[in-house]
Design a protein around this motif. Structure first.
Motif, PDB file in Angstrom:
ATOM      1  N   ALA A 217      48.849  51.807  52.152  1.00  0.00           N
ATOM      2  CA  ALA A 217      47.836  50.748  52.013  1.00  0.00           C
ATOM      3  C   ALA A 217      47.808  50.239  50.576  1.00  0.00           C
ATOM      4  O   ALA A 217      47.694  49.032  50.331  1.00  0.00           O
ATOM      5  CB  ALA A 217      46.472  51.294  52.417  1.00  0.00           C
ATOM      6  N   GLU A 218      47.905  51.136  49.637  1.00  0.00           N
ATOM      7  CA  GLU A 218      47.867  50.749  48.220  1.00  0.00           C
ATOM      8  C   GLU A 218      48.985  49.758  47.903  1.00  0.00           C
ATOM      9  O   GLU A 218      48.788  48.759  47.218  1.00  0.00           O
ATOM     10  CB  GLU A 218      48.013  51.996  47.330  1.00  0.00           C
ATOM     11  CG  GLU A 218      46.732  52.544  46.736  1.00  0.00           C
ATOM     12  CD  GLU A 218      45.604  51.532  46.602  1.00  0.00           C
ATOM     13  OE1 GLU A 218      45.718  50.639  45.750  1.00  0.00           O
ATOM     14  OE2 GLU A 218      44.626  51.627  47.342  1.00  0.00           O
ATOM     15  N   ALA A 219      50.194  50.059  48.400  1.00  0.00           N
ATOM     16  CA  ALA A 219      51.341  49.192  48.122  1.00  0.00           C
ATOM     17  C   ALA A 219      51.141  47.810  48.749  1.00  0.00           C
ATOM     18  O   ALA A 219      51.460  46.780  48.134  1.00  0.00           O
ATOM     19  CB  ALA A 219      52.624  49.839  48.651  1.00  0.00           C
ATOM     20  N   VAL A 220      50.601  47.770  49.961  1.00  0.00           N
ATOM     21  CA  VAL A 220      50.365  46.478  50.638  1.00  0.00           C
ATOM     22  C   VAL A 220      49.341  45.663  49.853  1.00  0.00           C
ATOM     23  O   VAL A 220      49.523  44.462  49.611  1.00  0.00           O
ATOM     24  CB  VAL A 220      49.879  46.706  52.095  1.00  0.00           C
ATOM     25  CG1 VAL A 220      49.423  45.401  52.728  1.00  0.00           C
ATOM     26  CG2 VAL A 220      50.980  47.354  52.934  1.00  0.00           C
ATOM     27  N   LYS A 221      48.266  46.314  49.419  1.00  0.00           N
ATOM     28  CA  LYS A 221      47.205  45.584  48.708  1.00  0.00           C
ATOM     29  C   LYS A 221      47.693  45.094  47.340  1.00  0.00           C
ATOM     30  O   LYS A 221      47.381  43.983  46.924  1.00  0.00           O
ATOM     31  CB  LYS A 221      45.957  46.477  48.573  1.00  0.00           C
ATOM     32  CG  LYS A 221      45.253  46.653  49.928  1.00  0.00           C
ATOM     33  CD  LYS A 221      43.926  47.357  49.798  1.00  0.00           C
ATOM     34  CE  LYS A 221      44.099  48.830  49.670  1.00  0.00           C
ATOM     35  NZ  LYS A 221      42.809  49.555  49.734  1.00  0.00           N
ATOM     36  N   LYS A 222      48.479  45.927  46.672  1.00  0.00           N
ATOM     37  CA  LYS A 222      49.032  45.523  45.366  1.00  0.00           C
ATOM     38  C   LYS A 222      49.945  44.300  45.550  1.00  0.00           C
ATOM     39  O   LYS A 222      49.868  43.323  44.806  1.00  0.00           O
ATOM     40  CB  LYS A 222      49.814  46.698  44.772  1.00  0.00           C
ATOM     41  CG  LYS A 222      50.386  46.468  43.390  1.00  0.00           C
ATOM     42  CD  LYS A 222      50.827  47.808  42.783  1.00  0.00           C
ATOM     43  CE  LYS A 222      51.468  47.620  41.425  1.00  0.00           C
ATOM     44  NZ  LYS A 222      52.858  47.173  41.467  1.00  0.00           N
ATOM     45  N   ALA A 223      50.774  44.362  46.597  1.00  0.00           N
ATOM     46  CA  ALA A 223      51.691  43.240  46.851  1.00  0.00           C
ATOM     47  C   ALA A 223      50.894  41.965  47.165  1.00  0.00           C
ATOM     48  O   ALA A 223      51.200  40.891  46.641  1.00  0.00           O
ATOM     49  CB  ALA A 223      52.627  43.596  48.010  1.00  0.00           C
ATOM     50  N   ALA A 224      49.873  42.091  48.006  1.00  0.00           N
ATOM     51  CA  ALA A 224      49.088  40.905  48.385  1.00  0.00           C
ATOM     52  C   ALA A 224      48.466  40.261  47.144  1.00  0.00           C
ATOM     53  O   ALA A 224      48.445  39.036  46.999  1.00  0.00           O
ATOM     54  CB  ALA A 224      48.005  41.290  49.391  1.00  0.00           C
ATOM     55  N   ARG A 225      47.963  41.078  46.245  1.00  0.00           N
ATOM     56  CA  ARG A 225      47.371  40.530  45.007  1.00  0.00           C
ATOM     57  C   ARG A 225      48.448  39.863  44.158  1.00  0.00           C
ATOM     58  O   ARG A 225      48.233  38.793  43.592  1.00  0.00           O
ATOM     59  CB  ARG A 225      46.666  41.640  44.220  1.00  0.00           C
ATOM     60  CG  ARG A 225      45.377  42.095  44.889  1.00  0.00           C
ATOM     61  CD  ARG A 225      44.581  43.043  43.997  1.00  0.00           C
ATOM     62  NE  ARG A 225      43.476  43.653  44.733  1.00  0.00           N
ATOM     63  CZ  ARG A 225      42.321  43.042  45.000  1.00  0.00           C
ATOM     64  NH1 ARG A 225      42.124  41.801  44.572  1.00  0.00           N
ATOM     65  NH2 ARG A 225      41.382  43.651  45.684  1.00  0.00           N
ATOM     66  N   GLU A 226      49.600  40.496  44.078  1.00  0.00           N
ATOM     67  CA  GLU A 226      50.691  39.884  43.291  1.00  0.00           C
ATOM     68  C   GLU A 226      51.152  38.556  43.919  1.00  0.00           C
ATOM     69  O   GLU A 226      51.551  37.629  43.221  1.00  0.00           O
ATOM     70  CB  GLU A 226      51.862  40.855  43.179  1.00  0.00           C
ATOM     71  CG  GLU A 226      51.593  41.963  42.167  1.00  0.00           C
ATOM     72  CD  GLU A 226      52.637  43.076  42.168  1.00  0.00           C
ATOM     73  OE1 GLU A 226      52.421  44.048  41.445  1.00  0.00           O
ATOM     74  OE2 GLU A 226      53.634  42.973  42.917  1.00  0.00           O
ATOM     75  N   PHE A 227      51.068  38.472  45.232  1.00  0.00           N
ATOM     76  CA  PHE A 227      51.478  37.227  45.905  1.00  0.00           C
ATOM     77  C   PHE A 227      50.431  36.126  45.727  1.00  0.00           C
ATOM     78  O   PHE A 227      50.689  34.977  46.055  1.00  0.00           O
ATOM     79  CB  PHE A 227      51.700  37.470  47.400  1.00  0.00           C
ATOM     80  CG  PHE A 227      52.812  38.440  47.719  1.00  0.00           C
ATOM     81  CD1 PHE A 227      53.888  38.611  46.854  1.00  0.00           C
ATOM     82  CD2 PHE A 227      52.788  39.185  48.896  1.00  0.00           C
ATOM     83  CE1 PHE A 227      54.908  39.508  47.151  1.00  0.00           C
ATOM     84  CE2 PHE A 227      53.807  40.080  49.189  1.00  0.00           C
ATOM     85  CZ  PHE A 227      54.862  40.248  48.329  1.00  0.00           C
ATOM     86  N   GLY A 228      49.209  36.499  45.282  1.00  0.00           N
ATOM     87  CA  GLY A 228      48.208  35.460  45.007  1.00  0.00           C
ATOM     88  C   GLY A 228      46.874  35.637  45.693  1.00  0.00           C
ATOM     89  O   GLY A 228      45.988  34.786  45.530  1.00  0.00           O
ATOM     90  N   ALA A 229      46.683  36.705  46.473  1.00  0.00           N
ATOM     91  CA  ALA A 229      45.392  36.898  47.136  1.00  0.00           C
ATOM     92  C   ALA A 229      44.329  37.286  46.116  1.00  0.00           C
ATOM     93  O   ALA A 229      44.588  38.064  45.194  1.00  0.00           O
ATOM     94  CB  ALA A 229      45.514  37.990  48.196  1.00  0.00           C
ATOM     95  N   ASP A 230      43.129  36.729  46.270  1.00  0.00           N
ATOM     96  CA  ASP A 230      42.009  37.101  45.402  1.00  0.00           C
ATOM     97  C   ASP A 230      41.216  38.257  45.987  1.00  0.00           C
ATOM     98  O   ASP A 230      40.489  38.945  45.277  1.00  0.00           O
ATOM     99  CB  ASP A 230      41.076  35.894  45.217  1.00  0.00           C
ATOM    100  CG  ASP A 230      41.779  34.741  44.519  1.00  0.00           C
ATOM    101  OD1 ASP A 230      42.298  34.952  43.411  1.00  0.00           O
ATOM    102  OD2 ASP A 230      41.839  33.638  45.106  1.00  0.00           O
ATOM    103  N   LEU A 231      41.307  38.433  47.294  1.00  0.00           N
ATOM    104  CA  LEU A 231      40.632  39.540  47.979  1.00  0.00           C
ATOM    105  C   LEU A 231      41.624  40.146  48.948  1.00  0.00           C
ATOM    106  O   LEU A 231      42.414  39.427  49.569  1.00  0.00           O
ATOM    107  CB  LEU A 231      39.453  39.032  48.819  1.00  0.00           C
ATOM    108  CG  LEU A 231      38.246  38.416  48.124  1.00  0.00           C
ATOM    109  CD1 LEU A 231      37.319  37.815  49.185  1.00  0.00           C
ATOM    110  CD2 LEU A 231      37.503  39.484  47.332  1.00  0.00           C
ATOM    111  N   VAL A 232      41.545  41.451  49.118  1.00  0.00           N
ATOM    112  CA  VAL A 232      42.369  42.079  50.154  1.00  0.00           C
ATOM    113  C   VAL A 232      41.652  43.325  50.649  1.00  0.00           C
ATOM    114  O   VAL A 232      40.990  44.031  49.884  1.00  0.00           O
ATOM    115  CB  VAL A 232      43.806  42.377  49.632  1.00  0.00           C
ATOM    116  CG1 VAL A 232      43.786  43.238  48.406  1.00  0.00           C
ATOM    117  CG2 VAL A 232      44.683  42.995  50.696  1.00  0.00           C
TER     118      VAL A 232
END
Ligand code: SF4
Ligand code: SF4
Length: 323
Positions: A6-21
């Protein structure tokens, strides 16, 4: 194959531009009707990944001043739905599939392909499967993914941005650790109701949802009254006196009748009667390929001003939203 976390998915989502995950485990949907259930889309789904994008507070400034409405329509709505979110959703789905787990994006506008009024589209093949397109409930899903909560206004509220974000989802069969759920942003102040110019929200009529793991406490909504003000701009500076009177006749009426005692129109009839008379609303359809957003007085800006005043939001500004 490397193990997904889960940590890796959330880190990736933030790097891709998500402000919330945030992530919700599939058991949180146990009480969801089959036509809203992620497993109706993906039978082996184990997790739902929620990603959110902030709306800039400044995109509401011109609306608040009554001078520049397209900033909210474009940057707070159409750009996020059609440009920003699909790209990030796709990248998150690719990230998950690179670990050997299936991932599908749930696009904001997909529900409209079934029926723009949000009702069941018929399934002519006679199978027992539900609607051809599943109406995933985004705001409840946001709560189930631990990104925030559904407020009394029915809007999704996050601890950082209050009502100022749009949220989207990726469903996957990857088993991911779920985030804790959040409650307590909405304090029940009912400013959303008091500041709704269309009387579309109610202090005494509720539309609560028992979602099993959470109880969604929210106002009922009169969709016709909201639509005549919000997407049709019936009270906006773009409306003539004739249109404003038409809108007020609906707003001051009941569930069945207009204020002048005549029967209330259906939403489709209302749109037909008013759309061509408010150039802004008509142009939004033609130019933006979506509805104009010409209100949000109570459910977004009234709520935002209240939550900021109470110091409830993590994102702070040098100047208050309203004096
Ligand atoms: S204005 Fe916001 S905080 Fe107050 S009741 Fe409505 S949704 Fe809740
Ligand atoms: S958009 Fe406007 S009319 Fe609709 S619920 Fe919000 S405040 Fe009321």
């Amino acid at each position: 194959m490397p193990e997904i976390t889960a940590e890796a998915v959330k880190k990736a989502a933030r790097e891709f531009g998500a402000d919330l995950v945030g992530i919700g485990s599939i058991d949180r949907w146990d009480k969801a009707p089959v036509e809203n259930h992620p497993r109706t889309i993906m039978p082996r789904a184990q997790s739902v990944i929620g990603i959110g994008f902030r709306m800039h507070r400044g995109s509401h400034r011109g609306v608040e001043e009554g001078t520049y409405f397209s900033s909210y329509t474009l940057t707070g709505y159409m750009d996020l739905n059609n440009i920003v979110a699909p790209v990030v959703q796709r990248r998150v789905a690719s990230f998950v599939e690179d670990f050997g787990w299936e991932a599908t994006t749930v696009q904001y506008l997909s529900g409209r392909l079934g029926n723009d009024a949000g009702e069941a589209a018929s399934r002519p093949d006679g199978t027992s499967k539900p609607r051809p397109d599943i109406f995933f409930n985004f705001r409840i899903a946001g709560e189930l993914c631990g990104m925030g909560e559904v407020g009394y206004s029915r809007m999704f509220l996050s601890p950082r941005f209050g009502p100022l974000q749009r949220i989207y989802f990726v469903i996957t069969d990857a088993p991911l650790e779920a985030d804790p759920m959040i409650k307590g942003i909405c304090d029940g102040c009912q400013e959303c109701v008091r500041q709704c110019p269309a009387k579309a929200l109610f202090s005494d009529r509720r539309d609560d949802v028992d979602a099993g793991i959470t109880m969604i406490k929210r106002s009922a909504i009169d969709v016709l009254k909201c639509s005549v003000a919000h997407s049709m701009g019936g009270l906006s500076p773009f409306a003539s006196e004739e249109v404003k009177n038409y809108a007020r006749n609906i707003i001051d009426g009941t569930d069945t009748h207009l204020a002048d005692g005549t029967p209330r129109p259906s939403r489709e009839e209302m749109i037909k009667n008013i759309q061509d008379k408010v150039a802004y609303a008509k142009n939004a359809k033609d130019v933006f390929h979506g509805p104009a957003v010409l209100c949000a007085d109570g459910c977004v800006r009234g709520c935002l001003a209240h939550l900021e005043k109470k110091g409830k939001l993590a994102l702070k500004f040098h100047n208050s939203f309203r004096d």
